[in-house]
Design a protein around this motif. Structure first.
Motif, mmCIF file in Angstrom:
data_model
loop_
_atom_site.group_PDB
_atom_site.id
_atom_site.type_symbol
_atom_site.label_atom_id
_atom_site.label_comp_id
_atom_site.label_asym_id
_atom_site.label_seq_id
_atom_site.Cartn_x
_atom_site.Cartn_y
_atom_site.Cartn_z
ATOM 1 N N GLU A 297 76.585 23.925 55.917
ATOM 2 C CA GLU A 297 75.301 24.058 56.614
ATOM 3 C C GLU A 297 74.389 22.843 56.428
ATOM 4 O O GLU A 297 73.182 22.984 56.238
ATOM 5 N N THR A 298 74.989 21.657 56.469
ATOM 6 C CA THR A 298 74.190 20.441 56.449
ATOM 7 C C THR A 298 74.162 19.852 57.853
ATOM 8 O O THR A 298 75.058 20.094 58.662
ATOM 9 N N ASP A 299 73.127 19.080 58.105
ATOM 10 C CA ASP A 299 72.960 18.458 59.407
ATOM 11 C C ASP A 299 72.206 17.157 59.209
ATOM 12 O O ASP A 299 71.399 17.041 58.270
ATOM 13 N N GLU A 300 72.476 16.206 60.067
ATOM 14 C CA GLU A 300 71.735 14.944 60.072
ATOM 15 C C GLU A 300 70.998 14.828 61.385
ATOM 16 O O GLU A 300 71.585 15.009 62.458
ATOM 17 N N ARG A 301 69.709 14.555 61.302
ATOM 18 C CA ARG A 301 68.882 14.342 62.489
ATOM 19 C C ARG A 301 67.930 13.195 62.207
ATOM 20 O O ARG A 301 67.585 12.936 61.057
ATOM 21 N N ILE A 302 67.486 12.547 63.256
ATOM 22 C CA ILE A 302 66.458 11.527 63.104
ATOM 23 C C ILE A 302 65.113 12.229 62.989
ATOM 24 O O ILE A 302 64.762 13.060 63.838
ATOM 25 N N SER A 303 64.380 11.919 61.948
ATOM 26 C CA SER A 303 63.037 12.458 61.752
ATOM 27 C C SER A 303 62.132 11.314 61.334
ATOM 28 O O SER A 303 62.464 10.577 60.389
ATOM 29 N N HIS A 304 61.044 11.148 62.031
ATOM 30 C CA HIS A 304 60.115 10.039 61.772
ATOM 31 C C HIS A 304 60.840 8.698 61.801
ATOM 32 O O HIS A 304 60.535 7.798 61.026
ATOM 33 N N GLY A 305 61.853 8.589 62.662
ATOM 34 C CA GLY A 305 62.576 7.343 62.852
ATOM 35 C C GLY A 305 63.668 7.059 61.839
ATOM 36 O O GLY A 305 64.276 5.988 61.868
ATOM 37 N N SER A 306 63.947 7.996 60.955
ATOM 38 C CA SER A 306 64.947 7.772 59.899
ATOM 39 C C SER A 306 66.007 8.861 59.888
ATOM 40 O O SER A 306 65.696 10.033 60.140
ATOM 41 N N PRO A 307 67.260 8.502 59.551
ATOM 42 C CA PRO A 307 68.280 9.534 59.374
ATOM 43 C C PRO A 307 67.852 10.472 58.240
ATOM 44 O O PRO A 307 67.557 10.029 57.125
ATOM 45 N N THR A 308 67.782 11.743 58.568
ATOM 46 C CA THR A 308 67.291 12.750 57.627
ATOM 47 C C THR A 308 68.319 13.861 57.530
ATOM 48 O O THR A 308 68.910 14.260 58.537
ATOM 49 N N PHE A 309 68.514 14.361 56.331
ATOM 50 C CA PHE A 309 69.561 15.342 56.060
ATOM 51 C C PHE A 309 68.941 16.688 55.722
ATOM 52 O O PHE A 309 68.011 16.775 54.933
ATOM 53 N N TRP A 310 69.511 17.704 56.322
ATOM 54 C CA TRP A 310 68.999 19.066 56.238
ATOM 55 C C TRP A 310 70.033 19.962 55.584
ATOM 56 O O TRP A 310 71.225 19.831 55.824
ATOM 57 N N GLY A 311 69.555 20.886 54.778
ATOM 58 C CA GLY A 311 70.365 21.970 54.245
ATOM 59 C C GLY A 311 69.772 23.240 54.811
ATOM 60 O O GLY A 311 68.678 23.636 54.409
ATOM 61 N N GLY A 312 70.436 23.836 55.785
ATOM 62 C CA GLY A 312 69.814 24.942 56.506
ATOM 63 C C GLY A 312 68.662 24.395 57.342
ATOM 64 O O GLY A 312 68.822 23.459 58.106
ATOM 65 N N LYS A 313 67.475 24.938 57.136
ATOM 66 C CA LYS A 313 66.306 24.552 57.935
ATOM 67 C C LYS A 313 65.348 23.615 57.195
ATOM 68 O O LYS A 313 64.252 23.352 57.670
ATOM 69 N N LYS A 314 65.749 23.125 56.035
ATOM 70 C CA LYS A 314 64.857 22.284 55.234
ATOM 71 C C LYS A 314 65.503 20.938 54.929
ATOM 72 O O LYS A 314 66.720 20.847 54.772
ATOM 73 N N THR A 315 64.679 19.921 54.798
ATOM 74 C CA THR A 315 65.195 18.590 54.484
ATOM 75 C C THR A 315 65.375 18.412 52.982
ATOM 76 O O THR A 315 64.625 18.972 52.185
ATOM 77 N N PHE A 316 66.371 17.586 52.636
ATOM 78 C CA PHE A 316 66.579 17.277 51.226
ATOM 79 C C PHE A 316 66.818 15.793 50.975
ATOM 80 O O PHE A 316 66.859 15.365 49.821
ATOM 81 N N ALA A 317 66.958 15.001 52.017
ATOM 82 C CA ALA A 317 67.152 13.566 51.817
ATOM 83 C C ALA A 317 66.857 12.825 53.110
ATOM 84 O O ALA A 317 67.050 13.358 54.204
ATOM 85 N N SER A 318 66.404 11.585 52.968
ATOM 86 C CA SER A 318 66.240 10.715 54.133
ATOM 87 C C SER A 318 66.506 9.269 53.742
ATOM 88 O O SER A 318 66.214 8.850 52.626
ATOM 89 N N PHE A 319 67.101 8.548 54.691
ATOM 90 C CA PHE A 319 67.481 7.153 54.498
ATOM 91 C C PHE A 319 66.430 6.272 55.165
ATOM 92 O O PHE A 319 66.024 6.530 56.299
ATOM 93 N N HIS A 320 65.999 5.227 54.456
ATOM 94 C CA HIS A 320 64.975 4.328 54.988
ATOM 95 C C HIS A 320 65.390 2.876 54.787
ATOM 96 O O HIS A 320 65.769 2.483 53.690
ATOM 97 N N ASP A 321 65.299 2.126 55.868
ATOM 98 C CA ASP A 321 65.597 0.697 55.832
ATOM 99 C C ASP A 321 64.315 -0.046 56.183
ATOM 100 O O ASP A 321 63.886 -0.049 57.336
#
Length: 118
Positions: free
Chosen positions: A16-40
């Motif tokens: 139940e993980t998903d990756e979506r762009i949020s605020h311009g960054s790849p963001t990782f979700w567990g269910g309906k909540k975020t737990f990590a985001s990548f920033h360059d």
């Protein structure tokens, strides 16, 4: 393997993980909540970094122990999130463990049961 691909590979193994762009960054979700985001170079900060959901004690301990790698990220830092510079020498087992802890903090109970093999 580049850091983002390495992060994606680690997270893809969890239910139940998903990756979506949020605020311009790849963001990782567990269910309906975020737990990590990548920033360059977030707002020109010069970092290639991963922000991971954590707790205040872990954040404080790691930032104090190794401020060249760990930092308090903007916006989410006051909530205990931890920043990790990916352009430094890293122990990827530690990063995977931090990601797993962040995931466990937000994942639905049914996903955690699958993760733990129950």
């Amino acid at each position: 393997m580049n850091p983002l691909d390495r992060i994606r590979k680690t997270i893809a193994a969890w239910p139940e993980t998903d990756e979506r762009i949020s605020h311009g960054s790849p963001t990782f979700w567990g269910g309906k909540k975020t737990f990590a985001s990548f920033h360059d170079d977030h707002h020109g900060d010069g970092r290639v970094a991963l922000w991971i959901k954590s707790d205040a004690d872990t954040q404080e301990g790691l930032v104090q122990a190794n401020p060249e790698v760990f930092f308090i990220p903007p916006y989410v830092g006051p909530s205990g999130w931890l920043g990790v510079r990916l352009d430094r020498a890293l122990d990827w087992d530690v990063i995977a463990g931090l990601l797993r802890d962040g995931y466990r903090a937000v994942a639905p109970k049914r996903a955690l049961k699958r993760l733990d093999g129950d």
